[in-house]
Each structure stands twice: as structure tokens, then as C-alpha cells.
Enzyme design. Structure first.
Site, mmCIF file in Angstrom:
data_model
loop_
_atom_site.group_PDB
_atom_site.id
_atom_site.type_symbol
_atom_site.label_atom_id
_atom_site.label_comp_id
_atom_site.label_asym_id
_atom_site.label_seq_id
_atom_site.Cartn_x
_atom_site.Cartn_y
_atom_site.Cartn_z
ATOM 1 N N ASP A 1 -17.147 -3.105 5.063
ATOM 2 C CA ASP A 1 -17.945 -3.719 6.114
ATOM 3 C C ASP A 1 -19.414 -3.414 5.818
ATOM 4 O OD1 ASP A 1 -19.267 -2.241 8.707
ATOM 5 O OD2 ASP A 1 -18.469 -4.198 9.261
ATOM 6 N N ASP B 1 -19.184 -10.292 7.505
ATOM 7 C CA ASP B 1 -19.627 -9.012 6.940
ATOM 8 C C ASP B 1 -18.474 -8.078 6.575
ATOM 9 O OD1 ASP B 1 -18.850 -8.352 9.464
ATOM 10 O OD2 ASP B 1 -20.475 -6.964 9.844
ATOM 11 N N GLU B 2 -17.274 -8.595 6.504
ATOM 12 C CA GLU B 2 -16.140 -7.732 6.144
ATOM 13 C C GLU B 2 -15.277 -8.406 5.078
ATOM 14 O OE1 GLU B 2 -14.705 -4.924 9.777
ATOM 15 O OE2 GLU B 2 -14.216 -7.020 9.990
#
Lengths: 103, 432
Positions: free
Chosen positions: B15, B115-116
Site C-alpha cells: 500500500d 494505491d494497493e
């Protein structure tokens, strides 16, 4: 298509004309960041009123990562605006033409 | 618990720490962990403004959380406010995943959100270091070195353990790395009592579990699974497996949804009361949704409409809104689909103020040709179809605002204002 310094400067000027609305007791400056991770030169319009939050508006990202290119853009910009220029992360780099420190 | 037959791999869930805020910090030459910065969307429908992301220091010093409202953010010169640039974040996300792909095969890198990403390192971790922990550090350093961003890594023997390790431990760890294994689930996860901190357990599920006498992960792990299944259905068994860190999902097996659908929804910039204005936005959303459907050469056999009332209207009405679906003869025509939606809307709306509109089309079938209607002029039907195809082609080539109905210029229309947005926020194209 590679943007010429004239085109880049014109775009920045146009955006400045839109975002820069001078108000009393506000501090304005153009921030130019040497973003080594892009690599790009990033332009921002920062404004700060007393006791207020600082605002930072992006103006442009120069994809041509060459100092002489940046110098040409800055010369064009300086001829059209009196705003303070603040250079960030240029350390001891010098302008290729003038041979002065970038600051 | 005997874990012998469970999958034992090496999974990383990675992340980006306060992603949007970190990207904006790096762009300004600031250290993402030290800058005090918030990314604030000031799109029309966010009211006074909505915080999309706050840097770790902004969170720590001023208690700002993502989704804070503008008026909740302290007014202080120490804080920098910047507008979002969604396209820039997408660009950075692609760059990060490219770095990840230098550590795993393409098919073992699964982007999970903006974002992961999940990396299945089972087959490749030993190429990059002596232990998975050392490899995680190498990945962190590489991303930091190339993009200036800090990443948080959860390591587990399966994807769920990696996700729990990320959410529960890595984010609070000095090295930004958390690890979980089958054997450490009991010592690390079971003592947790705030069940909403656990992935997949929301507020309502947590309340449901508490009614069943489950107040910690240990309670969840030690309950009779059949009892839990009886009370909560299949979700109960999934939660039981979660408490034991069991995840048998095979990421490489593509899950094909049984019934795909196309949809879009909008939070309106103000309360809409006039029927004409509401129907205008409804048409605009439906036009966009049906164009996406036609782009995939599909026809819809069902239209659905969801309406959310404004806060005051919801209080008076007692409902938060309504949603209705209608099965129809499959069609790809915007005109027909919009008419069905308008019928649904007019049948259910009783003058309440509206703040949210959602439109979707489902029961999709391949658009293999036009089924002519015996009761209409065939030439007219063919002409209508060709007309919509031409509109689609022009918009695809020159943008959605190249051709639009004049009605979008009327008060209430949102299409033009939203055309430059990405995910409902400023795309930032105008800054590049």
C-alpha cells in the site's frame, strides 16, 4: 510533440492569468521544483493569507528535464510577471547561460 | 487447527502511504512523511470541500482524516491545501506497478485499488533476498528511490493474511512492514476487540457479531462455525475462516460475474426539486451509461434506477430514497432505455428533494443486430440506430463534450461540469 520554451511559458502565463487574483495582505509566489523523481520541473502558484492555510495550485510540469530549457522558460516568464520565484531542490546547480546559482 | 492442507505461499500486500498526499508532496519537493499537506477536492458536489487524502503529519498533528470536510480542517498557516490531480495519481500507480513487476511475473501482480497491489511472491521472492522480509525492504527501497514514495507492506502466507498484516500491523510499524502466518494468527490477531478494524467487517457486521456474543477475534475463531453459518449465512463461514487466517482463493483464476452490469451514479451539487432538472441529469447519466454499454456491443434486458433523497427530505419521508428495476425487451437504444428510466422515476417520485441519482443497466446480451419492431417504421428504426452509432463514434474520437444535447446547457445539467473529472474529482489535465 515536444513543447518549446515559448509554448511552456505561454501556458504558464495563461494559467497564472486565471488563478492569480491579487488580494490584499496575501503573499504570492511561483514555486519551481526540481523533481528528480519525475524527472520534471514543476511549477506551482502558492498563496498565503495571514493565519490562513497555504494554498498551492499546480501550473505546469516541464517534461523536458534540461536546465537550459528551464532557463529559457524562466527568462520568458520573468519578462511578464513581477511575482517572486522560489526555486526548490536545485541545491548548488547553476544556470547554464548566466552561470549564477539557481535561487 | 490443522493447516497442512491450506495453501502456503508468500504474498505481499503493498500500500502507498497516504498516496495522493504523498504524490503531491513529492511533486513539491517535500518529504511525504514530514510534509503537512491535504489534498482537497472542491468539486461542486463536495459542498465546501472534501479532504481526499491527508499526509501522515497532517493526520498526526491536526487529527485530519480522509473524508474530513473543509470546515473540519483547522485554519493554520502550517497546513498546505492542494487540489487533486487524479490522472497524475493513475500515472504514478502504473509506474509503481511496473516496479512491482520487476519482482514478480506479470500474472502474479494484482492491482487491488489505486494505491494497493497484491504480489504473489511464492515463486520469485528467493531471487531477491534471503527472506521475504528482506525482499519487502528491497521493494520499499526501490519504490522510494525511483518515485520518492513510501510503501507499506503486509506479508502473509495467503492474500488475507497479507491484507490483515498490512491493515493491522504494517501501518503502525517503524519499518512499515507487518507479517502474519497461520501460527501467529492466534497471538497477533485474536486479541483484537475492535472488529471494524478487520478487513470485510463493517459497522453493521460488527453489531451483528456482538449480538451473537462475539466481541473479539478470539470469540469469532472459537465459535461453532455451524452456529455462525446459521445466523449469518455464507458470510458467517467466511468470517470464521478469516479469524483463522484461512484463504483458499486462487488469484490467477479470473472470477466472471454471473450478471455483469453497467452503471453510474452522481451526488448532485445541491438539492434538486424540479422534475425537469432531475430528469435532465437522469438523461445525462443514462446517455453515458448506454454509450459505455454499446461500446462493448451489448444490449440491456433490465434498467435500474436509484434515487437518494436530500437529508431533510429523507427525515420527512422516513426513507433515504428508493430504487426500482424494470425487465425490458433487450435494447441498445438510449432513447428507449431513457424512456423506461423516466417511467420508473415518474412512477415512484412524489416531489421529494433529491441529492443522489444512480442508473444501471443489466441482463446484458450481445448486440448482434437490431430486432425490428413490427409496429414501427423499419426505416425509422434503422435510422435511429445509425444515428446513435454516429454519436458514439464522434464522442469516442473527439471527447464526450464534442456533441451534446442543448438541454445540458440548462440550469441543473451536470454533464459539462463533470466531463473533465476522473472518479468524480479533478483529473488535473489542465495542469499538465
Amino acid at each position: 510533440m515536444i513543447e518549446t520554451p515559448q509554448q511552456a511559458a505561454k501556458l504558464i502565463q495563461q494559467r497564472l492569468a486565471i488563478y492569480f487574483k491579487p488580494q490584499a495582505r496575501h503573499r504570492y509566489q511561483i514555486e519551481i521544483v526540481n523533481n528528480i523523481y519525475g524527472p520534471t520541473y514543476n511549477f506551482f502558484l502558492n498563496s498565503q493569507a495571514p493565519h490562513q492555510r497555504e494554498r498551492s495550485l499546480p501550473l505546469h510540469r516541464l517534461q523536458v528535464y534540461q536546465l537550459d530549457y528551464l532557463e529559457a522558460v524562466i527568462v520568458l516568464l520573468r519578462s511578464t510577471t513581477q511575482l517572486t520565484f522560489n526555486f526548490v531542490d536545485f541545491a548548488t546547480l547553476r544556470w547554464p547561460q548566466k552561470q549564477t546559482l539557481i535561487q | 487447527m490443522d493447516y497442512t492442507n491450506e495453501p502456503h505461499g508468500v504474498f505481499f500486500m503493498i500500500d502507498n502511504k497516504s498516496f495522493y498526499a504523498s504524490v503531491e508532496s513529492v511533486e513539491r519537493g517535500l518529504n511525504p512523511l514530514r510534509s503537512v499537506l491535504v489534498v482537497m477536492s472542491e468539486a461542486d458536489n463536495t459542498g465546501s470541500g472534501l479532504v481526499l487524502a491527508a499526509s501522515p503529519q497532517a493526520k498526526k498533528r491536526f487529527g485530519i482524516s480522509n473524508v474530513s470536510r473543509q470546515y473540519e480542517v483547522p485554519v493554520t498557516p502550517a497546513l498546505m491545501v492542494v487540489p487533486p490531480r487524479m490522472n497524475l495519481y493513475i500515472e504514478k500507480n502504473i509506474a509503481i506497478n511496473q516496479i512491482f513487476r520487476s519482482f514478480v511475473a506479470d500474472e502474479d501482480c494484482y492491482p487491488y485499488s489505486i494505491d494497493e497491489s497484491i504480489l504473489d511472491m511464492t515463486h520469485s521472492w528467493h531471487l531477491f533476498g534471503p527472506t521475504p522480509l528482506a525482499v519487502a525492504r528491497t521493494i520499499q527501497r526501490t519504490v522510494r528511490h525511483k518515485l520518492g514514495l513510501y510503501t507499506t507492506v503486509g506479508i502473509g502466507e495467503n492474500p488475507i493474511q497479507a491484507k490483515l498484516a498490512l491493515d493491522l500491523f504494517a501501518k503502525h510499524d517503524h519499518d512499515l512492514i507487518g507479517q502474519l502466518t497461520y501460527t501467529t494468527m492466534a497471538t497477533k490477531v485474536w486479541p483484537l476487540t475492535d472488529l471494524t478494524k478487520i478487513w470485510s467487517i463493517g459497522r453493521r457486521t460488527a453489531i451483528h457479531l456482538q449480538h451473537l456474543g462475539i466481541h473479539s477475534m478470539q470469540d469469532l475463531a472459537l465459535i461453532d462455525p455451524y452456529e455462525l453459518q446459521q445466523a449469518m449465512g455464507i458470510i458467517g463461514t467466511q468470517l470464521f475462516a478469516l479469524a483463522w487466517g484461512i484463504d483458499r482463493s486462487q488469484l490467477h483464476e479470473v472470477v466472471t460475474p454471473q450478471d455483469k452490469s453497467w452503471g453510474n451514479s452522481q451526488v448532485l451539487p445541491r438539492d434538486y426539486l424540479k422534475q425537469g432538472e432531475i430528469e435532465l441529469v437522469l438523461r445525462e447519466i443514462a446517455t453515458q451509461v448506454t454509450a459505455r454499454m454499446r461500446r462493448h456491443y451489448q444490449k440491456a434486458g433490465c434498467v435500474s434506477l436509484g434515487i437518494g433523497f436530500a437529508h431533510a427530505a429523507a427525515q420527512t419521508d422516513g426513507r433515504s430514497g428508493f430504487s426500482h428495476s424494470l425487465r425490458i425487451e433487450p435494447t441498445a437504444s438510449s432513447y428507449e432505455l431513457i424512456n423506461h428510466l423516466l417511467t420508473l422515476f415518474r412512477g415512484a417520485w412524489a416531489g421529494q428533494a433529491i441529492r443522489h441519482i444512480a442508473v444501471s443497466v443489466s441482463h446484458l446480451v450481445p448486440d448482434t443486430g437490431l430486432q425490428l419492431n413490427l409496429f414501427q417504421d423499419p426505416e425509422r428504426q434503422l435510422k435511429n440506430m445509425r444515428f446513435e452509432r454516429v454519436l458514439d463514434q464522434v464522442r469516442r474520437r473527439f471527447g464526450t463534450t464534442a456533441l451534446f444535447p442543448a438541454s445540458s446547457l440548462l440550469p441543473g445539467g451536470t454533464m459539462l461540469a463533470r466531463a473533465g473529472l476522473v472518479g468524480g474529482h479533478n483529473g488535473g489535465n489542465s495542469y499538465d
